[in-house]
Design a protein around this motif. Structure first.
Motif, PDB file in Angstrom:
ATOM      1  N   PHE A 167       0.824  -1.204   0.000  1.00  0.00           N
ATOM      2  CA  PHE A 167       0.000   0.000   0.000  1.00  0.00           C
ATOM      3  C   PHE A 167       0.859   1.256   0.000  1.00  0.00           C
ATOM      4  O   PHE A 167       0.649   2.175  -0.797  1.00  0.00           O
ATOM      5  N   LEU A 168       1.855   1.305   0.884  1.00  0.00           N
ATOM      6  CA  LEU A 168       2.692   2.501   0.989  1.00  0.00           C
ATOM      7  C   LEU A 168       3.492   2.715  -0.296  1.00  0.00           C
ATOM      8  O   LEU A 168       3.553   3.832  -0.821  1.00  0.00           O
ATOM      9  N   GLY A 169       4.095   1.639  -0.804  1.00  0.00           N
ATOM     10  CA  GLY A 169       4.894   1.764  -2.014  1.00  0.00           C
ATOM     11  C   GLY A 169       4.071   2.207  -3.209  1.00  0.00           C
ATOM     12  O   GLY A 169       4.452   3.123  -3.943  1.00  0.00           O
ATOM     13  N   LEU A 170       2.922   1.571  -3.407  1.00  0.00           N
ATOM     14  CA  LEU A 170       2.074   1.924  -4.540  1.00  0.00           C
ATOM     15  C   LEU A 170       1.502   3.335  -4.408  1.00  0.00           C
ATOM     16  O   LEU A 170       1.368   4.060  -5.399  1.00  0.00           O
ATOM     17  N   SER A 171       1.180   3.750  -3.177  1.00  0.00           N
ATOM     18  CA  SER A 171       0.606   5.080  -2.968  1.00  0.00           C
ATOM     19  C   SER A 171       1.624   6.179  -3.226  1.00  0.00           C
ATOM     20  O   SER A 171       1.332   7.174  -3.894  1.00  0.00           O
ATOM     21  N   VAL A 172       2.829   6.000  -2.690  1.00  0.00           N
ATOM     22  CA  VAL A 172       3.866   7.029  -2.856  1.00  0.00           C
ATOM     23  C   VAL A 172       4.354   7.072  -4.300  1.00  0.00           C
ATOM     24  O   VAL A 172       4.383   8.130  -4.937  1.00  0.00           O
ATOM     25  N   LEU A 173       4.737   5.913  -4.842  1.00  0.00           N
ATOM     26  CA  LEU A 173       5.276   5.877  -6.199  1.00  0.00           C
ATOM     27  C   LEU A 173       4.207   6.174  -7.255  1.00  0.00           C
ATOM     28  O   LEU A 173       4.534   6.609  -8.366  1.00  0.00           O
TER      29      LEU A 173
END
Length: 242
Positions: A167-173
């Motif tokens: 979730f964090l990776g997909l949201s930020v990137l």
């Protein structure tokens, strides 16, 4: 399958974490981030307050949809999926029903952040564009399938951290938290290949009164097919072990 969908909807409505992940968090984040922008800022072809509203509505929707993966891993641990496996419900139908219910967990975020944008920054959209924004829930399908793949494929101790990292990776990137304007060229190109950016793009273009791009829809469809295949495989594998 309809009976199973109704059953899962009742379970979802009783889960207090839905409000925390999909309403409170995105609304507070929007109020903080949007307060740092000036009136003349433009992001994704929209004024900053509106662009951030769409991005954080998507952020909350993805958070809610992916959180279902953690619940699925807990269901596996108590043997619920094994019981479901012996029912007449085919594995593919079980995955589809669960994914459908999961996507609905993204609707509260879109509504709540939309209301916050209207109250805090007087975001003005026509009725048709508000309705188009609500249809962002359709774009959560690949994330629902990703959450199910994680939940079916990993033990509860691993599913939660993997879910959070995904979730964090997909949201930020994908530009849901940080606008792509501030990204270096390489990361900007990567973002266009991610489902999160293409998901938010649906909202940005709907609000601007423009149709979705063919490339954006193709990226979302490709990720949907990949995650659906992985989720179905993980479901069969998880129930076959017991």
């Amino acid at each position: 399958m309809r009976a199973y969908v109704r059953f899962e909807l009742r379970r979802l409505a009783r889960d207090p974490r839905l409000a925390l992940f999909t309403v409170l968090g995105p609304v507070v984040t929007y109020l903080i981030f949007s307060g740092l922008t000036s009136g003349g800022d433009r992001l994704e072809g929209l004024d900053a307050a509106t662009a951030l509203m769409v991005g954080l509505a998507g952020y909350g929707a993805v958070a809610g949809v992916l959180s279902v993966g953690s619940l699925v891993s807990q269901e596996r641990a108590v043997g619920w999926l094994h019981q479901l496996r012996v029912t007449p419900l085919p594995p593919g139908h079980a995955v589809v029903a669960k994914a459908l219910v999961s996507t609905l967990s993204g609707v509260p975020s879109v509504v709540a952040v939309g209301i916050a944008g209207r109250i805090q920054h007087d975001v003005e959209l026509g009725a048709g564009r508000w309705i188009a924004l609500l249809l962002m829930w359709v774009g959560t399908v690949p994330f629902a399938l990703l959450g199910l793949a994680i939940g079916y494929g990993l033990a509860p101790q691993l599913a939660q951290p993997v879910n959070f990292l995904a979730f964090l990776g997909l949201s930020v990137l994908g530009g849901l938290l940080v606008p792509l304007t501030y990204f270096p060229t390489v990361l900007r190109q990567l973002a266009h290949a991610l489902p999160t950016y293409r998901y938010a793009e649906l909202g940005w273009r709907s609000v601007a009164g423009r149709a979705p791009t063919a490339s954006g829809l193709a990226v979302l469809l490709a990720w949907t097919v990949v995650f659906a295949a992985v989720a179905a495989w993980a479901y069969r594998r998880s129930t076959a072990r017991r």
